[in-house]
Design a protein around this motif. Structure first.
Motif, short mmCIF file in Angstrom:
data_model
loop_
_atom_site.label_atom_id
_atom_site.label_comp_id
_atom_site.label_asym_id
_atom_site.label_seq_id
_atom_site.Cartn_x
_atom_site.Cartn_y
_atom_site.Cartn_z
N GLY A 8 0.81 -1.22 0.00
CA GLY A 8 0.00 0.00 0.00
C GLY A 8 0.84 1.26 0.00
O GLY A 8 0.34 2.33 0.34
N LEU A 9 2.09 1.16 -0.36
CA LEU A 9 3.11 2.21 -0.49
C LEU A 9 4.25 1.89 0.46
O LEU A 9 4.06 1.64 1.65
N THR A 10 5.43 1.86 -0.13
CA THR A 10 6.67 1.78 0.65
C THR A 10 7.56 2.91 0.15
O THR A 10 7.22 3.60 -0.82
N PHE A 46 12.95 11.47 -8.07
CA PHE A 46 13.00 10.03 -8.37
C PHE A 46 12.55 9.34 -7.09
O PHE A 46 13.29 9.30 -6.11
N ASN A 47 11.33 8.80 -7.10
CA ASN A 47 10.79 8.29 -5.83
C ASN A 47 10.01 6.99 -6.04
O ASN A 47 10.14 6.33 -7.08
N ASN A 48 9.19 6.66 -5.05
CA ASN A 48 8.43 5.40 -5.11
C ASN A 48 7.51 5.34 -6.33
O ASN A 48 7.37 4.30 -6.98
N MET A 49 6.88 6.47 -6.67
CA MET A 49 6.02 6.50 -7.86
C MET A 49 6.84 6.31 -9.13
O MET A 49 6.41 5.62 -10.06
N CYS A 89 -0.75 11.59 -8.34
CA CYS A 89 -1.30 10.56 -7.46
C CYS A 89 -2.04 11.16 -6.28
O CYS A 89 -2.87 10.51 -5.67
N LEU A 90 -1.71 12.42 -5.92
CA LEU A 90 -2.28 13.12 -4.77
C LEU A 90 -1.78 12.47 -3.46
O LEU A 90 -1.55 11.26 -3.47
N PRO A 91 -1.63 13.17 -2.39
CA PRO A 91 -2.02 14.57 -2.21
C PRO A 91 -1.07 15.53 -2.94
O PRO A 91 0.13 15.28 -3.00
N THR A 104 3.49 14.21 -12.14
CA THR A 104 4.48 14.59 -11.14
C THR A 104 3.98 14.10 -9.79
O THR A 104 2.96 13.41 -9.69
N ASP A 105 4.70 14.46 -8.74
CA ASP A 105 4.37 13.97 -7.41
C ASP A 105 4.90 15.00 -6.41
O ASP A 105 5.70 15.87 -6.76
N THR A 106 4.47 14.84 -5.18
CA THR A 106 4.99 15.72 -4.13
C THR A 106 6.52 15.73 -4.14
O THR A 106 7.15 14.72 -4.45
N TRP A 107 7.10 16.86 -3.80
CA TRP A 107 8.56 16.94 -3.74
C TRP A 107 9.09 16.36 -2.45
O TRP A 107 10.29 16.25 -2.23
N HIS A 108 8.17 15.98 -1.56
CA HIS A 108 8.58 15.50 -0.25
C HIS A 108 7.70 14.30 0.12
O HIS A 108 6.57 14.46 0.54
N SER A 109 8.25 13.11 -0.05
CA SER A 109 7.45 11.90 0.17
C SER A 109 7.36 11.54 1.65
O SER A 109 8.19 11.97 2.46
N LEU A 110 6.38 10.70 1.97
CA LEU A 110 6.24 10.14 3.32
C LEU A 110 7.56 9.49 3.71
O LEU A 110 8.15 8.75 2.93
N GLY A 111 8.04 9.79 4.89
CA GLY A 111 9.28 9.17 5.36
C GLY A 111 10.53 9.94 4.98
O GLY A 111 11.61 9.65 5.48
N1 NVA Z 1 5.59 9.81 -3.26
C1 NVA Z 1 4.48 10.08 -2.38
C2 NVA Z 1 3.26 9.35 -2.85
C3 NVA Z 1 2.04 9.64 -2.02
C4 NVA Z 1 0.86 8.84 -2.44
C5 NVA Z 1 4.84 9.68 -0.98
O1 NVA Z 1 5.50 8.64 -0.80
O2 NVA Z 1 4.47 10.39 -0.05
#
Ligand code: NVA
Ligand code: CP
Length: 316
Positions: free
Chosen positions: A125-127, A161-164, A269-271, A227-234
């Motif tokens: 569900g996201l790593t 360059f991230n999880n997405m 992908c949001l947010p 694109t995606d957030t410039w600051h991912s979870l973690g």
């Molecule tokens: N790259 C983002 C995706 C959020 C759905 C994150 O990991 O926060």
């Protein structure tokens, strides 16, 4: 015991299998409630979250409910993990009661060990490494817009360059669409790293995966910009200011969008963070498909649940 049907990464699925998942998802788009008997009646999904989520947890809870089963939300803080119960014992206990686990964790070791210890399927569900459930919904959105002649579709990835990014690379490797990456040089994988090896592997499989020198080069001829957030979870919060500085030229604005194909769409992908990685004008504009994309999380989660819980077989 047979290996559970884990849903871990899109590169574990052939083009035929991904196509079957998307076709199943399309079938489950409407009506939302399936005809009786519900295919997953009596099945239980644990939703274990170590990090925040709006879309993933709600769409999976809704999906299992609409398929006749039940979801149990398990915030990590409400388990015994932080009072000394081992990860192995936790995974074994959860496996006694449920049919699959949806797990979001920004600690890759935790995720990998949970998968190793679980006796029931685990859904990613996201790593910090990847976000395959989200990219499956993106693929459904692309297919609804442009059809499934994947070799004729060009997607531009703009930003970190991230999880997405990795899940897009996995999808492009398997389906053969063109993926033009524009990432600030300082954020590109360094030689000798696993991400560099991943890039080499996917570019060998699909030469239409390219690294571009500028955002403008990436969007030229593109059917979709994402694109995606410039600051991912973690991510390290103290690195945020530097990231913002590094990525200024990668903000998706109308002037950049205008250089893509006239029928190009915008995906995220949001947010989202309006006027950081994308202008409000683009995000809320006529060519943005972000709410179609978010809606597509529901039918794609259904396809994933049907497969992991054994009600759908996929071609090899
Ligand atoms: N790259 C983002 C995706 C959020 C759905 C994150 O990991 O926060
Ligand atoms: N896109 C996505 O996964 O959103 P959430 O973090 O809200 O689940």
């Amino acid at each position: 015991m047979a290996t559970p049907r884990h849903f871990l990464d899109l590169d574990g699925f052939s083009a035929q299998a991904l196509t079957a998942l998307l076709t199943t998802a399309a079938h489950h788009k409407a009506p939302r409630r399936p005809a009786a008997p519900p295919p997953l009646a009596g099945r239980i999904l644990a939703l274990l979250f170590q990090a925040q989520s709006t879309r993933t947890r709600i769409s999976f809870a809704a999906a299992i409910g609409q398929l006749g089963g039940q979801g149990i939300l398990l915030p990590r803080s409400e388990l015994h993990l932080d009072r000394g119960e081992t990860l192995a014992d936790t995974a074994a206990a959860i496996s006694c009661y449920v049919d699959a686990v949806l797990l979001r964790s920004t600690e890759q070791n935790f995720f990998d060990q949970f998968v190793a210890e679980s006796r029931v399927p685990v859904i990613n569900g996201l790593t910090e490494h990847s976000h395959p459930c989200q990219v499956l919904a993106d693929l459904l959105t692309l297919r609804e817009t442009f059809g499934d002649n994947w070799h004729a579709i060009r997607v531009a990835w703009l930003g970190p360059f991230n999880n997405m990014t990795r899940s897009y690379l996995h999808a492009a490797e398997q389906l053969g669409f063109a993926l033009a990456l524009s990432v600030p040089p300082a954020l590109l994988p360094k030689t000798g790293t696993p991400d560099h090896a991943l890039l080499t592997r996917v570019q060998t499989a699909n030469p239409q995966i390219t690294l571009c020198d500028s955002p403008e080069e990436a969007v030229t001829g593109a059917h979709a910009l994402t694109t995606d957030t410039w600051h991912s979870l973690g991510d390290d919060a103290t690195a945020h200011a530097k990231r913002v500085e590094q990525l200024q030229a990668w903000r998706v604005e109308e002037s950049l969008f205008a250089q893509a194909n006239p029928d190009a769409i915008f995906l995220h992908c949001l947010p989202a963070h309006r006027d950081e990685e994308v202008s409000a004008e683009v995000l809320d504009g006529a060519r943005s498909r972000v709410w179609q994309q978010a809606s597509n999380r529901l039918p794609t989660q259904k396809a994933i649940l049907l497969w992991t819980m054994g009600s759908l077989d996929l071609p090899a």
